[in-house]
Design an enzyme around this catalytic site. Structure first.
Site, PDB file in Angstrom:
ATOM      1  N   GLY A  91       0.803  -1.224   0.000  1.00  0.00           N
ATOM      2  CA  GLY A  91       0.000   0.000   0.000  1.00  0.00           C
ATOM      3  C   GLY A  91       0.830   1.265   0.000  1.00  0.00           C
ATOM      4  O   GLY A  91       0.546   2.212  -0.750  1.00  0.00           O
ATOM      5  N   SER A 164      -5.061   7.638   6.378  1.00  0.00           N
ATOM      6  CA  SER A 164      -3.644   7.260   6.343  1.00  0.00           C
ATOM      7  C   SER A 164      -2.770   8.488   6.174  1.00  0.00           C
ATOM      8  O   SER A 164      -3.128   9.417   5.457  1.00  0.00           O
ATOM      9  CB  SER A 164      -3.407   6.306   5.169  1.00  0.00           C
ATOM     10  OG  SER A 164      -2.029   6.063   5.002  1.00  0.00           O
ATOM     11  N   ASP A 309       2.184   0.135  13.945  1.00  0.00           N
ATOM     12  CA  ASP A 309       2.594  -1.171  13.431  1.00  0.00           C
ATOM     13  C   ASP A 309       3.125  -2.107  14.521  1.00  0.00           C
ATOM     14  O   ASP A 309       3.527  -3.230  14.232  1.00  0.00           O
ATOM     15  CB  ASP A 309       3.646  -1.015  12.324  1.00  0.00           C
ATOM     16  CG  ASP A 309       3.006  -0.587  11.002  1.00  0.00           C
ATOM     17  OD1 ASP A 309       1.804  -0.854  10.805  1.00  0.00           O
ATOM     18  OD2 ASP A 309       3.702   0.023  10.172  1.00  0.00           O
ATOM     19  N   ASN A 332      -7.220   3.443  12.692  1.00  0.00           N
ATOM     20  CA  ASN A 332      -6.578   3.266  11.379  1.00  0.00           C
ATOM     21  C   ASN A 332      -6.101   1.834  11.148  1.00  0.00           C
ATOM     22  O   ASN A 332      -5.794   1.451  10.019  1.00  0.00           O
ATOM     23  CB  ASN A 332      -5.445   4.286  11.156  1.00  0.00           C
ATOM     24  CG  ASN A 332      -4.364   4.218  12.209  1.00  0.00           C
ATOM     25  OD1 ASN A 332      -4.585   3.736  13.316  1.00  0.00           O
ATOM     26  ND2 ASN A 332      -3.190   4.701  11.886  1.00  0.00           N
ATOM     27  N   LYS A 336      -5.905  -1.467   7.014  1.00  0.00           N
ATOM     28  CA  LYS A 336      -4.610  -2.032   6.624  1.00  0.00           C
ATOM     29  C   LYS A 336      -4.851  -3.231   5.694  1.00  0.00           C
ATOM     30  O   LYS A 336      -5.886  -3.314   5.054  1.00  0.00           O
ATOM     31  CB  LYS A 336      -3.839  -2.437   7.886  1.00  0.00           C
ATOM     32  CG  LYS A 336      -3.548  -1.271   8.827  1.00  0.00           C
ATOM     33  CD  LYS A 336      -2.545  -0.316   8.226  1.00  0.00           C
ATOM     34  CE  LYS A 336      -2.168   0.804   9.181  1.00  0.00           C
ATOM     35  NZ  LYS A 336      -1.132   1.677   8.630  1.00  0.00           N
TER      36      LYS A 336
END
Length: 434
Positions: A91, A164, A309, A332, A336
């Site tokens: 992405g 994002s 992450d 968010n 993903k």
């Protein structure tokens, strides 16, 4: 590939952190956007960084690589006229290159992962590119996406930061190369501000000037700048190391992870503090994190937006903590490779964990006695989910079988090798091709 993760009492040994995926993809990109030759030492090898290598080559960069470093002869603001780009399932690579592609007459980003990246929306960046005079053809903001550019314009540009931060980063890489000066305003909220900090840090290293407001919501960018060829060194990766550190935290362990800079701008550096707050015995000196795990953890409340992450790995550790943990500000995660809240928690429940979700929260009712396991679970094609489920399997009563575990290679191809070298009981089964 299936990963059969068996209960493992002890982890012991020393590993090198893999190189940072985020920094590698950014250094490769600014090397390509420079006129001249740059070197990148210790670049990461993962599906994401390999996708960036492949695409910048297609766009005209010349890459040479040995064991330790890569040289990149860039194309500056004149990428080659290509018809198609294949970013795989990456992405960030797609989003960064959508802006770069605006220098090309017509490029189509193909859709090779309809069940993963193919489902992710890119409308916010498409809106910004249109403000710059770029024509974009798409299907509800999703792949395949065709960019018809050639002469993108600077000026006043707005971009939403709700979904994002990658959309903003994408514009920041390209705006300095435009003829006009630009002013970028971020609308709504800005997710993962720390990662925007990494983008700004890397761009500045290439000699580019960007004036950013303190809250990172407003930018003034002089046009007609040039990226200077430079020598870059990639630091160790905190997001991947978070899973190794969490695995050490939930087992009896004596594990050292090298090359993790104490002063790093990676937001996931916070996982060291999160594990400490959970009562894990660890030290962080001279870029080495040393964990002495005792299996005894306590719950806590954590703002996950600082270490996006690393959240899933920390949730996996919290499964075994005394008390109820809460990870908030994590909406968010839903946007993903999969919905990392609903999909991940569904698999944790199968393993016997007690978890709840809110729109932007994960709540974990810890089970210090462990979880039953003994089931086959799905990874939803998501590398972070695979890593986190592995941690749970190591501390479960009967282990876990994780399907599609080869997708861990998206960011950390050596993940299972590293755990095996520390003594983890994991069997990897290659499945028959149908």
């Amino acid at each position: 590939m299936k990963a059969i993760v068996k209960p493992t009492q002890r982890l012991e040994g020393t590993i090198n952190a893999l190189s940072s995926k985020n920094y590698t993809t950014r250094y490769l990109l600014i090397g390509a956007l420079a006129d001249g030759t740059s070197t990148v030492r210790y670049p990461a090898h993962s599906e994401d960084s390999d996708a960036m290598r492949r695409c910048i080559r297609d766009l005209g960069a010349v890459l040479e690589e040995d064991e330790e470093q890569m040289t990149i002869r860039g194309f500056g603001r004149h990428p080659r006229d290509v018809k198609e780009l294949d970013v795989g399932n990456a992405g960030a690579v797609l989003r960064f290159l959508m802006s770069v592609a605006s220098f090309c007459p017509e490029v189509t980003f193909i859709n090779r992962y309809p069940d993963s990246l193919g489902k992710r929306p890119h409308d916010d960046l498409i809106d910004s590119l249109r403000q710059m005079g770029v024509e974009v053809e798409h299907r509800d903001g999703k792949l395949p996406i065709t960019i018809r550019g050639g002469k993108p314009r600077g000026g006043k540009i707005t971009v939403s930061g709700n979904v994002s931060s990658q959309f903003l980063s994408s514009l920041l890489f390209v705006a300095p190369l435009l003829e006009e000066d630009s002013e970028i305003t971020v609308l709504h909220d800005l997710k993962s501000k720390v990662i925007v900090g990494q983008t700004l840090e890397v761009i500045a290293q290439a000699g580019i000037t960007i004036e950013a407001s303190e809250d990172l919501m407003h930018y003034r960018i002089p046009g007609r700048q040039q990226y200077k060829p430079q020598n870059y060194v990639v630091q160790g990766d905190y997001p991947g190391s978070a899973a190794i550190l969490a695995a050490a935290g939930v087992t009896n362990s004596d594990v050292r992870v090298l090359r993790l800079a104490e002063q790093s701008r990676q937001g996931e550096r916070a996982v060291v503090d999160v594990l400490r707050a959970m009562g894990v015995d660890l030290t962080h000196d001279n870029d080495v994190v040393h964990v002495k795990g005792t299996q005894s953890l306590k719950a806590g409340e954590f703002d996950g937006d600082h270490f996006t992450d690393g959240v899933l790995a920390m949730v996996a550790a919290a499964v075994f903590a005394e008390g109820t943990s809460r990870f908030y500000n994590v909406e968010n995660l839903r946007y993903k490779e999969c919905d990392r809240i609903t999909d991940f928690l569904a698999e944790l429940r199968k393993a016997g964990a007690e978890v709840e979700e809110r729109q932007s929260e994960i709540i974990v009712h810890g089970r210090p006695q462990g979880v039953p396991g003994g089931v086959e679970i799905n990874a939803h094609y998501d590398h972070r989910v695979i890593m986190a489920l592995t941690i749970v399997g190591l501390r479960s009563d009967k282990g876990l079988i994780i399907n599609d575990a080869h997708h861990v290679a998206k960011s950390y191809p050596q993940y299972f090798d590293h755990l095996l070298s520390l003594g983890a009981q994991i069997e990897l089964l290659q499945e028959e091709e149908h």
